[in-house]
Enzyme design. Structure first.
Site, PDB file in Angstrom:
ATOM      1  N   GLY A 139      41.120  39.158  47.988  1.00 36.57           N
ATOM      2  CA  GLY A 139      40.947  39.508  49.479  1.00 36.57           C
ATOM      3  C   GLY A 139      40.734  40.950  49.881  1.00 36.57           C
ATOM      4  O   GLY A 139      40.581  41.980  48.977  1.00 36.57           O
ATOM      5  N   GLU A 140      41.248  41.570  51.162  1.00 35.00           N
ATOM      6  CA  GLU A 140      41.180  42.744  51.578  1.00 35.00           C
ATOM      7  C   GLU A 140      39.620  43.556  51.706  1.00 35.00           C
ATOM      8  O   GLU A 140      39.504  44.591  52.322  1.00 35.00           O
ATOM      9  CB  GLU A 140      42.055  43.598  50.650  1.00 35.00           C
ATOM     10  N   GLY A 141      38.815  42.842  51.019  1.00 34.43           N
ATOM     11  CA  GLY A 141      37.648  43.659  50.755  1.00 34.43           C
ATOM     12  C   GLY A 141      37.119  44.160  49.532  1.00 34.43           C
ATOM     13  O   GLY A 141      36.114  44.837  49.055  1.00 34.43           O
TER      14      GLY A 141
END
Length: 388
Positions: A355-357
């Site tokens: 996640g997080e980008g």
């Protein structure tokens, strides 16, 4: 704001897409030799209404953060306070997303849309917003993390430090197995926060937006959203998130099933689905996608949180899919289910589930390269190269 934004989202421009296909056929390379990049460049031309489309740069990552009442159901072994702690890490520049963003030359904006705990680095100048449609101020957007805690950018770069927006709608969602996670007004407020963030980032010069997220237990509402919008069984939409054991995984599937059975969310009412089983970051990401689509700017999707939000955005405005680019295929099974439903093929498949980008950032050079070909590669006629 939501209705106005949806009204501004239109279909791809067929003339620009035809021009892009014609140009691809005249470039100094065998037809089709760039595979998926060729169709990606055509899609981006259709989105922009121009051939070649603008280069998708500079890039801006928006990390929406929120907490989840369903955490009380023990769907993850991680404590909820990690959400706020990781925001501190983002602002200090020490997370994986920061490393990848520095590599890609992308800015990082962290948006507290629903974190339960007080943040370690609250915006110094920005008053907290409410669940209404208060506008995000330019002053809030310029808030930076304390310089003595920041990881310096590599020599030769001019990237600004990560910045924090306080747009908290409520301190975490309610437990969706007991009651609706959000009211409709709260879901709308989160969506409209995402729309405003998209507008602010684009107005500041961003040529492509990348989705980021942070929220302990957020793969559980993501699975519920995927199941609600696609109709698959909860087991097909639910993954192991941060890596739970078999017993916790089976319990997590039961939790998703319980929430869906309780609320019976109707995919024809996307705002109602977000309210019943979504998270504040999911709703805000849906808004970010809608805001970018209305401005005809591409959005590079990250993992399962982003694509579950993309399902909501597509349900609200089907033409918004034209702005979506699937960065990678998360190992979370719900991501593949959602991408198939949206008709999107991921650019990379590296077995990621952070996640997080992060996956979107790794795919960013592929997207830029697809468009750069149309700008810089010579045609057979111009280069004096014989065709077959």
């Amino acid at each position: 704001m939501l209705e106005t934004t949806i009204a501004e989202i239109g279909p791809p421009d067929p003339m620009a897409m035809t021009a892009a296909r014609d140009l691809q056929a005249r470039l100094t390379k065998p037809a089709g030799s760039l595979g998926a990049l060729e169709e990606l460049s055509v899609r981006l031309a259709g989105l922009a209404g121009a051939c070649p489309p603008p280069l998708p740069e500079p890039a801006a990552v928006a990390i929406f953060a929120g907490d989840h009442g369903v955490h009380a159901q023990r769907v993850t072994p991680w404590p909820q306070e990690v959400t706020a702690q990781m925001i501190g890490n983002f602002l200090a520049g020490g997370a994986v997303v920061n490393a990848f963003a520095r590599q890609a030359g992308a800015s990082v904006t962290v948006v507290d849309v629903g974190v339960a705990a007080p943040l370690p680095f609250p915006p110094a100048d920005a008053a907290p917003t409410t669940a209404s449609t208060d506008a995000l101020s330019a002053e809030a957007l310029s808030t930076e993390a304390p310089s003595d805690d920041a990881v310096p950018a590599p020599t030769g770069t001019s990237l600004a430090p990560p910045r924090l927006l306080d747009a908290n709608v409520r301190r975490g969602t309610r437990d969706m197995t007991v009651t609706a996670a959000l009211t409709r007004d709260e879901a709308r407020a989160a969506v409209e926060t995402g729309i405003r963030v998209a507008g602010e980032l684009i107005d500041a010069g961003a040529g492509v937006l990348l989705t980021g997220d942070m929220g302990i237990a957020n793969t559980t509402p993501a699975a519920a959203l995927v199941a609600a919008f696609t109709g698959v069984d909860p087991e097909a939409a639910t993954g192991r998130g941060t890596g739970v054991d078999d017993e916790t995984y089976r319990h997590k599937v039961d939790v998703v099933r319980t929430a869906l059975d309780r609320h019976r969310p109707d995919p024809a009412d996307p705002l109602g689905v977000l309210a019943a089983v979504g998270g504040l970051e999911h709703a805000a990401l849906a808004g970010l996608i809608l805001g970018a689509a209305a401005r005809r700017v591409p959005v590079l999707l990250d993992g399962v949180i982003a694509v579950s939000a993309a399902l909501a955005a597509a349900a609200l405005a089907p033409d918004a899919v034209g702005a979506m680019v699937a960065g990678h295929r998360s190992v979370e099974p719900g991501a593949t289910v959602a991408l198939r439903h949206l008709g999107l093929d991921p650019l990379v498949d590296l077995g990621l589930r952070l996640g997080e980008g992060t996956g979107a950032l790794l795919a960013l050079p592929v997207v830029v390269g697809a468009v750069r070909v149309l700008h810089e590669v010579a045609t057979f006629d111009a280069a004096g190269v014989s065709e077959k």
